[in-house]
Design an enzyme around this catalytic site. Structure first.
Site, short mmCIF file in Angstrom:
data_model
loop_
_atom_site.label_atom_id
_atom_site.label_comp_id
_atom_site.label_asym_id
_atom_site.label_seq_id
_atom_site.Cartn_x
_atom_site.Cartn_y
_atom_site.Cartn_z
N LYS A 114 0.91 -1.12 0.04
CA LYS A 114 -0.08 -0.09 0.10
C LYS A 114 0.93 1.45 -0.11
O LYS A 114 2.00 1.37 0.78
CB LYS A 114 -0.89 0.07 1.23
CG LYS A 114 -2.00 0.96 1.09
CD LYS A 114 -2.99 0.69 2.32
CE LYS A 114 -4.17 1.72 2.02
NZ LYS A 114 -5.06 1.51 3.31
N CYS A 175 -7.52 0.51 -0.86
CA CYS A 175 -8.62 1.51 0.06
C CYS A 175 -8.29 2.82 -0.10
O CYS A 175 -8.75 3.42 -1.11
CB CYS A 175 -8.43 0.97 1.62
SG CYS A 175 -9.78 1.36 2.41
N SER A 356 -37.01 1.99 28.75
CA SER A 356 -37.62 3.15 29.58
C SER A 356 -38.71 3.70 28.89
O SER A 356 -39.72 4.33 29.75
CB SER A 356 -36.61 4.26 29.61
OG SER A 356 -36.53 4.93 28.51
#
Length: 729
Positions: A114, A175, A356
């Site tokens: 990379k 990427c 809740s």
């Protein structure tokens, strides 16, 4: 004729350090690709070891086991007669690189490291890897002995190179290189590379998918070409969900698209494309620029073709219209898939949620219901892996889920923890929602436990604290609310551990939290209350988006209980009722609305604004609703509360990462947790811009924060003039 090529990309649900599982999923993807006639298979970034190994990348074991998996792939019969492109970490000259390894028929063709690291937001690649910054430079990589024994090679090319087959040329991106302003595909395209590949580990954020598609389309719109995009999918052991979206594009058009959210561990996207379409496109639009690259790509030649000799009648893929999910659909799908991965890989038997009756806990409950809907759909479609995992989670090898409500009852427990300060309205809303989604619902009263704790305190000190409504001080009021909130955490974990035991079933439950991103930003929750759970699927989602999500669920699933929940004002219900009615509300406590918090949060994180810069932007953005003086008060109020409560981020429950302004302290939003909460210099700069206005607020603050805790894990903050500031524990 030798012009049509069939290639395949994929999305794999890899898991960090699950080398055996990762190997099996890679092999399955290769088998599927070959079954579709593909001659090239592309996989996600670092697919062999899993992208999320983090500091395990430092360990020699990670490198060793990755090489062992590579050896198994080289030897696998399924991996013959197809170019396989896999991702793994490799050490070259004692330096770790994030690499692609391309191999064919037991021979490694090249290793491409990379060149541009992802090192912002949630990514920290430069902590573990070094970027290969030597453009067009290639060296010899000496293969480890275990690989030499399989390939018969001593060395292979390592560096910035491309692969030349007999019929085309293939170049690699990894990427973040696609997101760079100087992406490698630009120069590769000008040098005649026709097929670009991108192996990613790109995570989901709300409203992000279109950016990814736009980048892929743009990469081939300018200079033509075929682009293959592969991505990881699922939860590989961290706060993020990798959302697939594998795709194939040609000349600016997407022709094959994978799913963004799916329970399939392996998804392969094949496509058949005509190389002449690329050459024709470039001949008309790019001819003047082509072939002028001063430093041509280093080409590694291989005696192999992606095309066949009899492809005249082979149909090619045509452009498709990409379907983008709405944010409400994304919330219903992304966190649901993430929760399922977490549950099945954790070995637990389900979830427990303190419900809740408010928007936040109801949103968490609805996400679980959406998860059960997805599971039932997957089983009906014949997904054997999902069925196997469901049976293992529920502890019944003969079980087959038929309806989401039925599955909810087996794996999801909700509980309403009432106190003397709880209203009948929230209790009935929680009960009604639990009934409609099918969860096993418990009603628990905590008053006895609260009195017991206060009794211990009174026995030691001789004092009994009171709420301000009954004459007590702010300090007493705060402590009484926190006692309720923290007891709810203790009881939630007790019931999570033992509720299945009481029903004669094995296993325990994961406790779910339900504090949204805006509450976390201001510290509007009690440290170590119900916000302190095992995981939180909505911790990265704004209150505004959650309300829209509940509207979506009410319509899509006919959950009528959500109508009343949305109509009720958000409330902590930790202070005494007035004539049986709630008087405490969240936004009144905070002094800032949720929509204002969302804007402030984006400016703080995305726009990198401190107090003064934020003030300068907001006086224009809010000019129609607030004066500069009022804007100054809002900004000061926020930063005082944010800084006073930042310490809570150090213990916040791991949350699904869904927003780019998340305050998650883990590795996304790195800040101190002890501030000078007066911000004297910064606030003085703001004051200098509002000279002459009666702001009622100087750099010596006239208002301070009292912090309240709610049974759903939140703290309210109210302004109280001229009293010492209380810091929540």
């Amino acid at each position: 004729m030798g012009r049509c090529v069939t290639v395949a990309t994929c999305s794999l649900n890899q898991w960090a350090l699950d080398f055996e599982g990762n190997l099996n999923r890679i092999l399955k993807s290769i088998e599927i690709a070959k079954a579709h006639g593909a001659k090239y298979r592309l996989g996600p970034e670092l697919e062999i070891c899993g992208y999320g190994c983090a500091d395990h990348f430092y360990e020699s074991d990670t490198l060793l086991h990755s090489l062992q998996v590579l050896k198994a792939l080289l030897e696998a019969p399924a991996a013959q007669d197809i170019i396989c492109d896999v991702g793994m970490p490799i050490m070259h000259h004692n330096v770790r690189y994030n690499c692609r390894v391309l191999f064919l028929n037991r021979k490694i063709l090249l290793i491409r490291p990379k060149m541009l690291m992802a090192n912002s937001g949630i990514y920290r690649e430069m902590r573990w890897f070094t970027a290969w910054d030597r453009l067009r430079h290639v060296e010899e990589y000496f293969l480890p002995r275990m690989i030499q024994e399989v390939t018969g090679q001593d060395t292979v090319p390592f560096g910035d190179c491309v692969l030349s087959t007999k019929d085309t040329c293939i170049g690699t991106e990894i990427c973040a290189e696609l997101w760079s302003p100087n992406s490698p595909h630009i120069q590769m395209g000008l040098d005649g590379v026709e097929i670009f590949t991108n192996s990613s580990a790109s995570h989901h954020e709300l409203r992000k998918a279109d950016q990814r598609v736009t980048l892929v389309r743009s990469a081939t719109t300018k200079s033509g070409g075929i682009y293959l995009y592969a991505n990881q999918r699922g939860c590989d052991g961290d706060r993020v969900y990798y959302d697939g979206c594998a795709m194939v594009a040609i000349n600016g058009d997407v022709v094959a698209q994978g799913e963004q959210f799916s329970l399939n561990d392996v998804e392969v996207i094949p496509a058949t494309l005509d190389l002449e379409d690329v050459r024709t496109y470039r001949g008309e639009l790019c001819q003047p620029q082509m072939g002028r690259e001063l430093r041509p790509c280093f080409r590694v030649k291989v005696d192999f073709s992606l095309s066949g000799s009899a492809d005249l009648y082979l149909p090619t893929h045509q452009p498709v219209q990409w379907h983008f999910h709405t944010p409400e659909e994304e919330i219903s799908l992304g966190p649901a898939c993430w929760l399922w991965d977490y549950l099945r890989r954790s070995g637990q038997a389900g979830f427990l949620l303190p419900l809740s009756g408010g928007v936040d806990s109801s949103s968490t409950a609805c996400i679980i219901y959406c998860m059960c809907v997805l599971l039932c759909q997957a089983v009906r479609k014949g997904n054997s892996q999902v069925l196997e995992d469901v049976r293992r989670v529920v502890g019944d090898e003969s079980y087959t889920p038929q309806h989401p409500e039925e599955l909810c009852g087996r794996i999801f427990t909700t509980c309403y923890m009432a106190s003397e300060n709880s209203s009948e309205g929230t209790c009935s809303r929680a009960r009604e929602l639990a009934s409609q989604i099918g969860s096993t619902h418990l009603n628990i009263n905590i008053d006895l436990a609260v009195k017991g704790i206060l009794g211990i305190f009174s026995a030691v000190t001789g004092r009994w604290p009171q709420f301000t409504a009954k004459g007590g001080s702010i300090r007493e009021n705060l402590a009484l609310q926190n006692v309720q909130a923290r007891l709810r955490m203790v009881l939630a974990y007790l019931f999570a551990q033992l509720s299945l035991w009481t029903r004669g079933k094995p296993g325990g439950l994961l406790v779910l939290g339900s504090a949204n991103v805006d509450e976390s930003l201001t510290g509007y929750f009690t440290k170590y209350d119900c916000s302190s759970a095992d995981i939180n699927p909505i911790g990265g989602v704004s209150k505004t988006d959650l309300k829209s999500f509940l509207l979506y669920c009410a319509e899509k699933f006919q959950l009528t209980a959500l109508t009343g929940i949305l109509a009720a004002p958000p409330t902590a219900e930790l202070e005494p009722l007035t004539d049986g009615q709630v008087t405490q509300t969240d936004e009144a406590d905070m002094g800032i609305t949720y929509s204002e918090l969302s804007m402030i949060g984006r400016l703080r994180k995305i726009s990198k604004c401190g107090p003064f810069s934020m003030f300068c932007k907001l006086i224009h953005m809010w000019k129609d609703i607030l004066s500069p003086t009022e804007v100054a008060q809002k900004v000061k109020l926020f930063f005082r509360r944010y800084s006073a409560n930042r310490h809570k981020m150090t213990t916040i429950t791991p949350s699904y990462h869904a927003e780019s302004y998340s305050p998650d302290d883990n590795r996304f939003d790195l800040r101190p947790f002890l501030y000078n909460t007066r911000w004297p210099w910064q606030f003085r700069c703001i004051d200098n811009q509002t000279v002459g206005s009666n702001s009622g607020c100087t750099n010596e603050p006239c208002c301070v924060v009292s912090i309240r805790a709610n049974g759903n894990g939140r703290n309210g903050l109210s302004t109280t003039p001229n009293v010492p500031e209380e810091r929540d524990g």
